[in-house]
Write a protein that holds these residues in place. Structure first.
Motif, PDB file in Angstrom:
ATOM      1  N   GLY A   1      25.897   1.552   1.401  1.00 23.52           N
ATOM      2  CA  GLY A   1      25.723   1.652  -0.046  1.00 23.52           C
ATOM      3  C   GLY A   1      25.723   0.257  -0.661  1.00 23.52           C
ATOM      4  O   GLY A   1      26.675  -0.505  -0.466  1.00 23.52           O
ATOM      5  N   LEU A   2      24.647  -0.082  -1.375  1.00 18.86           N
ATOM      6  CA  LEU A   2      24.471  -1.428  -1.926  1.00 18.86           C
ATOM      7  C   LEU A   2      24.430  -1.398  -3.440  1.00 18.86           C
ATOM      8  O   LEU A   2      23.853  -0.483  -4.045  1.00 18.86           O
ATOM      9  CB  LEU A   2      23.163  -2.037  -1.406  1.00 18.86           C
ATOM     10  N   GLY A   3      25.006  -2.446  -4.054  1.00 16.89           N
ATOM     11  CA  GLY A   3      24.807  -2.665  -5.477  1.00 16.89           C
ATOM     12  C   GLY A   3      23.435  -3.267  -5.730  1.00 16.89           C
ATOM     13  O   GLY A   3      22.733  -3.678  -4.797  1.00 16.89           O
ATOM     14  N   ALA A   4      23.054  -3.364  -7.002  1.00 16.50           N
ATOM     15  CA  ALA A   4      21.691  -3.798  -7.348  1.00 16.50           C
ATOM     16  C   ALA A   4      21.367  -5.181  -6.814  1.00 16.50           C
ATOM     17  O   ALA A   4      20.246  -5.443  -6.370  1.00 16.50           O
ATOM     18  CB  ALA A   4      21.506  -3.754  -8.867  1.00 16.50           C
TER      19      ALA A   4
ATOM     20  N   THR B   1      21.354   5.352   7.190  1.00 15.73           N
ATOM     21  CA  THR B   1      21.000   5.607   5.789  1.00 15.73           C
ATOM     22  C   THR B   1      21.376   4.384   4.965  1.00 15.73           C
ATOM     23  O   THR B   1      22.509   3.894   5.067  1.00 15.73           O
ATOM     24  CB  THR B   1      21.739   6.841   5.244  1.00 15.73           C
ATOM     25  N   VAL B   2      20.438   3.890   4.162  1.00 11.81           N
ATOM     26  CA  VAL B   2      20.676   2.734   3.295  1.00 11.81           C
ATOM     27  C   VAL B   2      20.286   3.125   1.870  1.00 11.81           C
ATOM     28  O   VAL B   2      19.157   3.589   1.631  1.00 11.81           O
ATOM     29  CB  VAL B   2      19.866   1.500   3.745  1.00 11.81           C
ATOM     30  N   CYS B   3      21.215   2.929   0.941  1.00 10.73           N
ATOM     31  CA  CYS B   3      20.967   3.261  -0.463  1.00 10.73           C
ATOM     32  C   CYS B   3      21.282   2.057  -1.341  1.00 10.73           C
ATOM     33  O   CYS B   3      22.209   1.295  -1.057  1.00 10.73           O
ATOM     34  CB  CYS B   3      21.836   4.439  -0.915  1.00 10.73           C
TER      35      CYS B   3
ATOM     36  N   GLN C   1      16.655  -2.153  15.466  1.00  5.11           N
ATOM     37  CA  GLN C   1      16.085  -2.357  14.148  1.00  5.11           C
ATOM     38  C   GLN C   1      16.925  -3.344  13.361  1.00  5.11           C
ATOM     39  O   GLN C   1      18.106  -3.544  13.622  1.00  5.11           O
ATOM     40  CB  GLN C   1      15.975  -1.039  13.394  1.00  5.11           C
ATOM     41  N   LEU C   2      16.249  -3.950  12.427  1.00  5.92           N
ATOM     42  CA  LEU C   2      16.868  -4.823  11.441  1.00  5.92           C
ATOM     43  C   LEU C   2      16.552  -4.272  10.058  1.00  5.92           C
ATOM     44  O   LEU C   2      15.413  -3.872   9.794  1.00  5.92           O
ATOM     45  CB  LEU C   2      16.308  -6.238  11.528  1.00  5.92           C
ATOM     46  N   VAL C   3      17.536  -4.284   9.187  1.00  9.46           N
ATOM     47  CA  VAL C   3      17.305  -3.993   7.776  1.00  9.46           C
ATOM     48  C   VAL C   3      17.729  -5.225   6.993  1.00  9.46           C
ATOM     49  O   VAL C   3      18.871  -5.690   7.123  1.00  9.46           O
ATOM     50  CB  VAL C   3      18.092  -2.763   7.305  1.00  9.46           C
ATOM     51  N   VAL C   4      16.818  -5.768   6.218  1.00 10.94           N
ATOM     52  CA  VAL C   4      17.088  -6.959   5.413  1.00 10.94           C
ATOM     53  C   VAL C   4      16.863  -6.596   3.953  1.00 10.94           C
ATOM     54  O   VAL C   4      15.775  -6.142   3.579  1.00 10.94           O
ATOM     55  CB  VAL C   4      16.177  -8.139   5.820  1.00 10.94           C
ATOM     56  N   VAL C   5      17.900  -6.785   3.140  1.00  3.28           N
ATOM     57  CA  VAL C   5      17.823  -6.470   1.712  1.00  3.28           C
ATOM     58  C   VAL C   5      18.213  -7.722   0.938  1.00  3.28           C
ATOM     59  O   VAL C   5      19.269  -8.316   1.199  1.00  3.28           O
ATOM     60  CB  VAL C   5      18.760  -5.306   1.335  1.00  3.28           C
ATOM     61  N   ARG C   6      17.373  -8.105   0.013  1.00  3.94           N
ATOM     62  CA  ARG C   6      17.636  -9.272  -0.830  1.00  3.94           C
ATOM     63  C   ARG C   6      17.319  -8.913  -2.281  1.00  3.94           C
ATOM     64  O   ARG C   6      16.491  -8.040  -2.533  1.00  3.94           O
ATOM     65  CB  ARG C   6      16.770 -10.448  -0.406  1.00  3.94           C
TER      66      ARG C   6
END
Length: 252
Positions: A129-132, A159-161, A196-201
Motif C-alpha cells: 500500500g503506497l501513498g501518493a 498486489t500493489v495499490c 519481477q520488479l515493480v518500480v514506483v516513483r
C-alpha cells in the motif's frame, strides 16, 4: 511451534529522525524471522532478514510487516535464499508480506530468491500500500526446484495499490497440481526461474516508459500511474538476477 507448524512474525517501522536520517523505532521478529539493522548510507536505514531456522515447511505460517513513514527511507534484504521444504504437516505453508509506504517515503524491498524444493507446498502473498508520493523498488525472484530436482507447488500473489487504487494484482501458480499450462510457452516456457520488479516513483520524477523487451527473457511494461513492471524468466537464479539488474539499470 504447534502440531500444524511454526508461526513466525517480523515487524519493522521506519521513521524520519528529524536530522536527515531514518530511525527504526520498531524492529522485532520471532522464531525463524530475525530482522537485523545493518549499516546504511545517507538518510537510508537498512535491514537484513536473517533466517534463524529452515523453512517454511508444510503447515508453517510466516508473516512480515513493514511500515515506512513520511520522510523515511528503508532498504530491506535477506541474508540468504528462502527455501520452501516439505514438512510433517500435510497443509500448505503460507508466507504473508504486507508493506505500507507513506507519501514522501521510500522503500527498496530486495530479498534473495525463494526456492521451491521438491515436495513443498507454499502460498506467498505480498501486498503493498503506497501513498501518493511514495517511492518503491520491489523485487521478487522464485526458483522452481533445487539443482537436479523437480519443483514443489508454489503459488504467489502480488498486489500493489496507490491510495487504495490497484496498480497491479497478479497471481501465478507453478508445480504439481497447478493449473495446466504453467510450464508452457505462454507462461514459463520451460524456464525454472521467474521474477519481477515493480518500480514506483512520483509523477514528477518519471519519464514516459514504453513497453519493450530488455535483455533475454525480460519485458518492461508501464502500469497505470507512476509505475513500471518488469517481468522476467531465466534458466536459473543467477541469470534471472542478471536480467533483472539489467532492466533496473535500463530504467535509470
Amino acid at each position: 511451534m504447534t502440531t500444524s507448524g511454526v508461526r513466525a512474525f517480523a515487524r519493522m517501522v521506519a521513521r524520519a529522525d528529524g536530522r536527515g536520517g531514518t530511525a527504526l523505532p520498531i524492529l522485532e521478529g520471532e522464531g525463524p524471522l530475525a530482522p537485523r539493522r545493518t549499516r546504511g548510507s545517507g538518510g537510508e536505514a537498512r535491514v537484513m532478514l536473517v533466517g534463524a531456522m529452515g523453512g517454511p515447511l508444510g503447515g508453517d505460517v510466516f508473516a512480515v510487516r513493514a511500515a515506512v513513514e513520511s520522510g523515511a527511507r528503508l532498504r530491506v534484504g535477506s541474508a540468504a535464499a528462502t527455501i520452501a521444504l516439505p514438512g510433517q504437516s500435510k497443509g500448505a505453508a503460507r508466507y504473508d508480506v504486507r508493506l505500507d509506504v507513506a507519501d514522501g517515503a521510500e522503500l527498496h524491498w530486495l530479498p534473495e530468491q525463494l526456492i521451491s524444493a521438491q515436495g513443498s507446498d507454499l502460498y506467498v502473498t505480498t501486498r503493498v500500500g503506497l501513498g501518493a508520493g511514495a517511492r518503491l523498488v520491489l523485487r521478487e525472484e522464485q526458483v522452481l526446484g533445487r539443482a537436479g530436482e523437480q519443483p514443489g507447488r508454489l503459488s504467489s500473489r502480488l498486489t500493489v495499490c496507490v491510495e487504495g487504487r490497484t496498480l497491479l494484482d497478479q497471481e501465478l501458480a507453478c508445480g504439481p497440481g497447478a493449473p495446466g499450462g504453467w510450464d508452457g510457452p505462454a507462461v514459463l516456457g520451460g524456464h525454472r526461474a521467474v521474477g519481477q520488479l515493480v518500480v514506483v516513483r512520483p509523477e514528477s520524477a518519471w519519464e514516459p516508459v514504453a513497453a519493450r523487451v530488455v535483455g533475454q527473457g525480460a519485458a518492461i511494461m508501464p502500469l497505470a500511474g507512476p509505475a513500471v513492471l518488469v517481468s522476467a524468466v531465466a534458466a536459473d537464479a543467477l541469470r534471472l538476477r542478471r536480467v533483472l539488474d539489467e532492466a533496473l539499470a535500463d530504467l535509470g
